[in-house]
Design a protein around this motif. Structure first.
Motif, mmCIF file in Angstrom:
data_model
loop_
_atom_site.group_PDB
_atom_site.id
_atom_site.type_symbol
_atom_site.label_atom_id
_atom_site.label_comp_id
_atom_site.label_asym_id
_atom_site.label_seq_id
_atom_site.Cartn_x
_atom_site.Cartn_y
_atom_site.Cartn_z
ATOM 1 N N ASN A 158 0.497 -1.169 0.000
ATOM 2 C CA ASN A 158 -0.120 0.062 0.248
ATOM 3 C C ASN A 158 0.819 1.231 0.187
ATOM 4 N N PRO A 159 2.087 1.291 0.645
ATOM 5 C CA PRO A 159 2.869 2.569 1.342
ATOM 6 C C PRO A 159 3.258 2.353 -0.866
ATOM 7 N N ALA A 209 1.166 4.249 -3.023
ATOM 8 C CA ALA A 209 0.514 5.517 -2.581
ATOM 9 C C ALA A 209 1.007 6.377 -3.574
#
Length: 442
Positions: free
Chosen positions: A36-37, A40
């Motif tokens: 997820n990071p 992003a």
């Protein structure tokens, strides 16, 4: 354990010991969350290099960076259930809006109705068709093209199978017996005068359901059944998929592909064959083709070929959207259909009663196969005619579509132009023996 034994589905590996069966799914969820990071940062970078105020956005370097970011996002995304996107259709030259609504529901399935909103009633009713979609990894939306092709001349219903990870454990199990029960219940809900169409995998439970209804003299037995690319007898022209099941055996599948749904999904601790493992199998069968497709996507993004990019997105948004299957259903299907060949051997049972296809007499039968089908080999679906020996010859039709593979049996240009008209003629003629006799002779 075959379907014919009273205990139902085979026991799962390490049943009662979640510690041994859960980690595979947990590790997948953790790996997905850990990205997820990076996702992003990649999204932010993509927007930066697509911003028209950024001078780099018009350069080859900027376009390449944005394209690479989109590729990363698409290859690490979890794809949700696609939308149907069928808002209208054309009937007798007039554009008609379509409303999709559920008319029957149980924990593992909804029956969807594509309700065409006519301003005035049709002069004569069109065939009512129950499409039984495959419960084999993809959502029912995989048959969007099938539904779209039938809507202009048919009253269409379709099975919308649930993702097993979204079904709470308190709703109970789901196996092949339940699948057959669902089909019978849906035919009762539709109230007779219905044509049933099975696409691929559901051919076995559909023909089993019809034979059970025939044996019980059920008044809601369908007028006709159309089986398309189904594994009725996988001993005929076995494909790589069929050979894999034979070589590995049911114990291998039980021990290697069954796991438990982790927290926080509603179906936590349910035994499933997870979608991500199915997707791995789908892709590994044609890995080179998928890699080439994504290389081409990168090139199209850099060049700005919007139409080709949209086609790629449309296909892979559907292809990469997968769902978990109930372990009981999956293992019973593999064992019954692909390992033991119970149906063609006359050994398949439903809740302790043998499935006898010779009981099928009132239902007209059409089978459709693809010349180049590498999933269900030629002759596997046609075998239904031999097994349903009580159906009069003039009430049965077999058709092989030249030049198509498995997907082309139920989708694509040849399906729309060559298969659908034949299916329509068959259904319209199903109640007229003389018409069917002429159709069968073609």
């Amino acid at each position: 354990m075959p379907i014919g034994e009273f205990g139902g589905a085979p026991p799962l590996a390490a049943e009662g010991s979640p510690v041994l069966t859960t980690p595979m799914y947990w590790m997948y969820e953790m790996a997905h969350a850990s990205l997820n990071p990076a996702r992003a940062v990649t999204d932010a970078t993509k927007f930066l290099f697509q911003n028209p105020l950024n001078p780099w956005a018009r350069t080859e370097v900027g376009k390449s960076v944005a394209a690479a970011c989109e590729l990363f996002e698409r290859t690490t995304r979890r794809y949700g259930k696609p939308e149907w996107g069928l808002n209208d259709t054309e009937v007798n030259g007039i554009r008609v809006p379509v409303e999709i609504r559920s008319v029957w529901e149980k924990p593992f399935c909804r029956l969807l109705y594509f309700d065409r909103k006519f301003t005035r009633p049709l002069r004569s009713p069109q065939p009512r068709v129950l499409i039984v979609a495959p419960m084999s990894g993809h959502y029912a939306t995989l048959l969007r093209g099938t539904v779209e092709a039938l809507l202009p001349a048919h009253d269409v219903y379709i099975t919308d199978w649930a993702d097993a990870r979204m079904v709470p454990l308190s709703d109970g199990r789901f196996d092949l017996d339940d699948y057959i029960d669902y089909i019978i219940e849906m035919l009762h809900v539709l109230g007779g005068n219905t044509h049933v169409m099975a696409v691929c995998q559901p051919s076995v439970p559909v023909v089993a359901a019809v034979s059970i209804m025939e044996a019980q003299r059920d008044p809601f037995v369908p007028t006709s059944m159309t089986l398309m690319g189904g594994p009725i007898d996988t001993r005929r022209n076995p494909t790589a998929v069929n050979n894999l099941a034979q070589e590995r055996g049911i114990d291998w599948f039980r021990n290697h592909v069954i796991t438990k749904v982790p927290f926080p999904h509603p179906g936590m601790m349910r035994d499933v064959y997870p979608g991500f493992l199915q997707l791995n199998g789908f892709i590994s069968m044609n890995l080179d083709r998928h890699m080439d497709a994504h290389k081409q996507l990168f090139a199209h993004l850099v060049k700005g070929d919007g139409d080709l990019v949209d086609k790629h997105r449309e296909f892979y948004d559907e292809y990469l959207a997968v769902m978990d299957l109930s372990a009981e259903y999956y293992l019973q299907t593999v064992d019954t259909v692909f390992v033991k060949h119970a149906l063609p051997k006359g050994e398949m049972t439903h809740r302790g009663t043998r499935v006898d296809l010779s009981k099928v007499k009132r239902v007209a039968l059409m089978t459709v196969e693809g010349e180049n089908d590498d999933i269900s080999g030629l002759g596997q679906t046609e075998a239904t005619h031999t097994l349903c020996r009580s159906i009069p010859d003039h009430r049965r039709v077999h058709y092989v579509q030249k030049g198509v593979g498995h997907y082309g049996v139920f989708n694509g240009s040849r399906f729309k132009s060559e298969i659908v008209p034949r299916i329509h003629d068959f259904m319209v003629s199903a109640a007229n023996p003389s018409s069917l006799q002429a159709l069968a002779a073609e």
